[in-house]
Design a protein around this motif. Structure first.
Motif, PDB file in Angstrom:
ATOM      1  N   LEU A 140       0.825  -1.206   0.000  1.00  0.00           N
ATOM      2  CA  LEU A 140       0.000   0.000   0.000  1.00  0.00           C
ATOM      3  C   LEU A 140       0.861   1.259   0.000  1.00  0.00           C
ATOM      4  O   LEU A 140       1.952   1.289   0.577  1.00  0.00           O
ATOM      5  N   ILE A 141       0.348   2.303  -0.641  1.00  0.00           N
ATOM      6  CA  ILE A 141       1.043   3.590  -0.642  1.00  0.00           C
ATOM      7  C   ILE A 141       0.969   4.187   0.763  1.00  0.00           C
ATOM      8  O   ILE A 141      -0.110   4.295   1.346  1.00  0.00           O
ATOM      9  N   ALA A 142       2.133   4.529   1.283  1.00  0.00           N
ATOM     10  CA  ALA A 142       2.258   5.138   2.609  1.00  0.00           C
ATOM     11  C   ALA A 142       3.546   5.953   2.623  1.00  0.00           C
ATOM     12  O   ALA A 142       4.307   5.953   1.654  1.00  0.00           O
ATOM     13  N   ALA A 143       3.812   6.622   3.723  1.00  0.00           N
ATOM     14  CA  ALA A 143       5.030   7.424   3.852  1.00  0.00           C
ATOM     15  C   ALA A 143       6.253   6.570   3.559  1.00  0.00           C
ATOM     16  O   ALA A 143       6.311   5.388   3.913  1.00  0.00           O
ATOM     17  N   ASN A 144       7.224   7.180   2.886  1.00  0.00           N
ATOM     18  CA  ASN A 144       8.506   6.565   2.548  1.00  0.00           C
ATOM     19  C   ASN A 144       8.389   5.408   1.557  1.00  0.00           C
ATOM     20  O   ASN A 144       9.246   4.534   1.525  1.00  0.00           O
ATOM     21  N   LYS A 145       7.354   5.444   0.732  1.00  0.00           N
ATOM     22  CA  LYS A 145       7.234   4.502  -0.382  1.00  0.00           C
ATOM     23  C   LYS A 145       7.579   5.258  -1.660  1.00  0.00           C
ATOM     24  O   LYS A 145       7.228   6.435  -1.838  1.00  0.00           O
ATOM     25  N   ALA A 146       8.287   4.579  -2.564  1.00  0.00           N
ATOM     26  CA  ALA A 146       8.548   5.109  -3.898  1.00  0.00           C
ATOM     27  C   ALA A 146       7.365   4.698  -4.762  1.00  0.00           C
ATOM     28  O   ALA A 146       7.061   3.518  -4.885  1.00  0.00           O
ATOM     29  N   VAL A 147       6.683   5.672  -5.322  1.00  0.00           N
ATOM     30  CA  VAL A 147       5.455   5.427  -6.063  1.00  0.00           C
ATOM     31  C   VAL A 147       5.598   5.966  -7.475  1.00  0.00           C
ATOM     32  O   VAL A 147       6.153   7.048  -7.679  1.00  0.00           O
ATOM     33  N   SER A 148       5.092   5.205  -8.452  1.00  0.00           N
ATOM     34  CA  SER A 148       5.017   5.739  -9.809  1.00  0.00           C
ATOM     35  C   SER A 148       3.565   5.670 -10.255  1.00  0.00           C
ATOM     36  O   SER A 148       2.856   4.691  -9.980  1.00  0.00           O
ATOM     37  N   ILE A 149       3.131   6.757 -10.900  1.00  0.00           N
ATOM     38  CA  ILE A 149       1.743   6.865 -11.357  1.00  0.00           C
ATOM     39  C   ILE A 149       1.696   7.349 -12.799  1.00  0.00           C
ATOM     40  O   ILE A 149       2.543   8.129 -13.236  1.00  0.00           O
ATOM     41  N   ASP A 150       0.720   6.847 -13.525  1.00  0.00           N
ATOM     42  CA  ASP A 150       0.339   7.448 -14.802  1.00  0.00           C
ATOM     43  C   ASP A 150      -0.788   8.411 -14.475  1.00  0.00           C
ATOM     44  O   ASP A 150      -1.662   8.097 -13.657  1.00  0.00           O
ATOM     45  N   TYR A 151      -0.784   9.579 -15.086  1.00  0.00           N
ATOM     46  CA  TYR A 151      -1.810  10.564 -14.749  1.00  0.00           C
ATOM     47  C   TYR A 151      -2.130  11.456 -15.936  1.00  0.00           C
ATOM     48  O   TYR A 151      -1.326  11.628 -16.848  1.00  0.00           O
ATOM     49  N   THR A 152      -3.319  12.008 -15.896  1.00  0.00           N
ATOM     50  CA  THR A 152      -3.715  13.095 -16.780  1.00  0.00           C
ATOM     51  C   THR A 152      -4.364  14.144 -15.890  1.00  0.00           C
ATOM     52  O   THR A 152      -5.233  13.833 -15.079  1.00  0.00           O
ATOM     53  N   LEU A 153      -3.902  15.386 -16.048  1.00  0.00           N
ATOM     54  CA  LEU A 153      -4.402  16.508 -15.279  1.00  0.00           C
ATOM     55  C   LEU A 153      -5.215  17.401 -16.208  1.00  0.00           C
ATOM     56  O   LEU A 153      -4.723  17.809 -17.259  1.00  0.00           O
ATOM     57  N   THR A 154      -6.474  17.684 -15.816  1.00  0.00           N
ATOM     58  CA  THR A 154      -7.316  18.585 -16.591  1.00  0.00           C
ATOM     59  C   THR A 154      -7.855  19.690 -15.684  1.00  0.00           C
ATOM     60  O   THR A 154      -7.917  19.537 -14.472  1.00  0.00           O
ATOM     61  N   ASN A 155      -8.258  20.794 -16.319  1.00  0.00           N
ATOM     62  CA  ASN A 155      -8.936  21.847 -15.571  1.00  0.00           C
ATOM     63  C   ASN A 155     -10.439  21.574 -15.622  1.00  0.00           C
ATOM     64  O   ASN A 155     -10.881  20.580 -16.210  1.00  0.00           O
ATOM     65  N   ASP A 156     -11.231  22.455 -15.027  1.00  0.00           N
ATOM     66  CA  ASP A 156     -12.679  22.234 -14.984  1.00  0.00           C
ATOM     67  C   ASP A 156     -13.334  22.293 -16.363  1.00  0.00           C
ATOM     68  O   ASP A 156     -14.431  21.779 -16.547  1.00  0.00           O
ATOM     69  N   ALA A 157     -12.660  22.903 -17.327  1.00  0.00           N
ATOM     70  CA  ALA A 157     -13.198  22.957 -18.691  1.00  0.00           C
ATOM     71  C   ALA A 157     -12.868  21.677 -19.461  1.00  0.00           C
ATOM     72  O   ALA A 157     -13.276  21.527 -20.610  1.00  0.00           O
ATOM     73  N   GLY A 158     -12.109  20.769 -18.823  1.00  0.00           N
ATOM     74  CA  GLY A 158     -11.756  19.518 -19.481  1.00  0.00           C
ATOM     75  C   GLY A 158     -10.501  19.588 -20.332  1.00  0.00           C
ATOM     76  O   GLY A 158     -10.130  18.610 -20.978  1.00  0.00           O
ATOM     77  N   GLU A 159      -9.826  20.732 -20.310  1.00  0.00           N
ATOM     78  CA  GLU A 159      -8.592  20.886 -21.087  1.00  0.00           C
ATOM     79  C   GLU A 159      -7.443  20.181 -20.365  1.00  0.00           C
ATOM     80  O   GLU A 159      -7.281  20.329 -19.153  1.00  0.00           O
ATOM     81  N   VAL A 160      -6.649  19.408 -21.132  1.00  0.00           N
ATOM     82  CA  VAL A 160      -5.503  18.716 -20.551  1.00  0.00           C
ATOM     83  C   VAL A 160      -4.402  19.733 -20.261  1.00  0.00           C
ATOM     84  O   VAL A 160      -3.958  20.455 -21.151  1.00  0.00           O
ATOM     85  N   ILE A 161      -3.973  19.776 -19.001  1.00  0.00           N
ATOM     86  CA  ILE A 161      -2.907  20.681 -18.560  1.00  0.00           C
ATOM     87  C   ILE A 161      -1.569  19.947 -18.584  1.00  0.00           C
ATOM     88  O   ILE A 161      -0.544  20.499 -18.952  1.00  0.00           O
ATOM     89  N   ASP A 162      -1.572  18.679 -18.182  1.00  0.00           N
ATOM     90  CA  ASP A 162      -0.349  17.880 -18.117  1.00  0.00           C
ATOM     91  C   ASP A 162      -0.749  16.414 -18.125  1.00  0.00           C
ATOM     92  O   ASP A 162      -1.851  16.057 -17.703  1.00  0.00           O
ATOM     93  N   SER A 163       0.165  15.567 -18.614  1.00  0.00           N
ATOM     94  CA  SER A 163      -0.125  14.137 -18.659  1.00  0.00           C
ATOM     95  C   SER A 163       1.170  13.362 -18.797  1.00  0.00           C
ATOM     96  O   SER A 163       2.127  13.837 -19.406  1.00  0.00           O
ATOM     97  N   SER A 164       1.170  12.161 -18.241  1.00  0.00           N
ATOM     98  CA  SER A 164       2.316  11.269 -18.428  1.00  0.00           C
ATOM     99  C   SER A 164       2.094  10.376 -19.647  1.00  0.00           C
ATOM    100  O   SER A 164       2.977   9.592 -19.998  1.00  0.00           O
ATOM    101  N   ALA A 165       0.942  10.485 -20.303  1.00  0.00           N
ATOM    102  CA  ALA A 165       0.632   9.646 -21.468  1.00  0.00           C
ATOM    103  C   ALA A 165       1.714   9.807 -22.536  1.00  0.00           C
ATOM    104  O   ALA A 165       2.129  10.918 -22.844  1.00  0.00           O
ATOM    105  N   GLY A 166       2.184   8.686 -23.047  1.00  0.00           N
ATOM    106  CA  GLY A 166       3.222   8.720 -24.066  1.00  0.00           C
ATOM    107  C   GLY A 166       4.616   8.894 -23.499  1.00  0.00           C
ATOM    108  O   GLY A 166       5.590   8.943 -24.237  1.00  0.00           O
ATOM    109  N   GLY A 167       4.719   8.984 -22.178  1.00  0.00           N
ATOM    110  CA  GLY A 167       6.021   9.146 -21.539  1.00  0.00           C
ATOM    111  C   GLY A 167       6.126   8.242 -20.333  1.00  0.00           C
ATOM    112  O   GLY A 167       5.299   7.360 -20.120  1.00  0.00           O
ATOM    113  N   ALA A 168       7.147   8.468 -19.553  1.00  0.00           N
ATOM    114  CA  ALA A 168       7.368   7.663 -18.348  1.00  0.00           C
ATOM    115  C   ALA A 168       6.384   8.094 -17.260  1.00  0.00           C
ATOM    116  O   ALA A 168       5.970   9.251 -17.214  1.00  0.00           O
TER     117      ALA A 168
END
Length: 161
Positions: free
Chosen positions: A2-30
């Protein structure tokens, strides 16, 4: 694990604003790799990931106070062009390091130029915005003693010394 303090975690993510516009994403990358509990990512996202495990997928809406803070008009100032000595060409969007009101270093962005008046903004570009994350947990492992001491992950996807 489980994710907890002092764990190394990797996540895939997509960040959007309330209008649904993509601000940042790990898609296509590490994936994004971070040390959980060390403040490497915004507080609201870190809290939402606590207790999750590999394969978990979640949608997280993070309010400004748990992200980059509320927008502050006090961080906007109009300066004379002469304050930018040594910079020949000023353009909207340029960023500079400046001393904040408390003496700490902060990044300011040029928002407007009107003759010799240059308006700068010390707010983070995402201040005042709700951030919407779509996240998938890719890996979770124990962080090394060195990573914990340094406050960030080393190696693949992390910080390299």
């Amino acid at each position: 694990m489980l994710i907890a303090a002092n764990k190394a975690v990797s996540i895939d993510y997509t960040l959007t604003n309330d209008a649904g516009e993509v601000i940042d994403s790990s898609a296509g990358g590490a994936p994004l790799v971070y040390l959980h509990g060390a403040g490497n990512i915004i507080a609201g996202l870190e809290r939402a990931l606590e207790g999750k495990q590999v394969g978990d997928e979640l949608n997280v809406a993070v309010e400004p106070e748990d992200a980059y803070g509320e927008y502050s008009a006090e961080l906007v100032a109009t300066l004379d062009r002469a304050m930018f000595e040594g910079v020949d060409q000023l353009e909207v969007g340029m960023q500079f390091h400046a001393s904040g009101p408390d003496g700490s270093m902060q990044i300011v962005t040029i928002r407007d130029i009107d003759g010799d008046d240059v308006t700068v903004d010390g707010n983070h570009p995402l201040a005042g915005q709700r951030l919407n994350f779509k996240v998938k947990v890719v890996t979770v492992r124990d962080a090394s003693d060195e990573e914990i001491a340094h406050g960030h992950i080393h190696g693949e996807g992390g910080h390299h010394h």
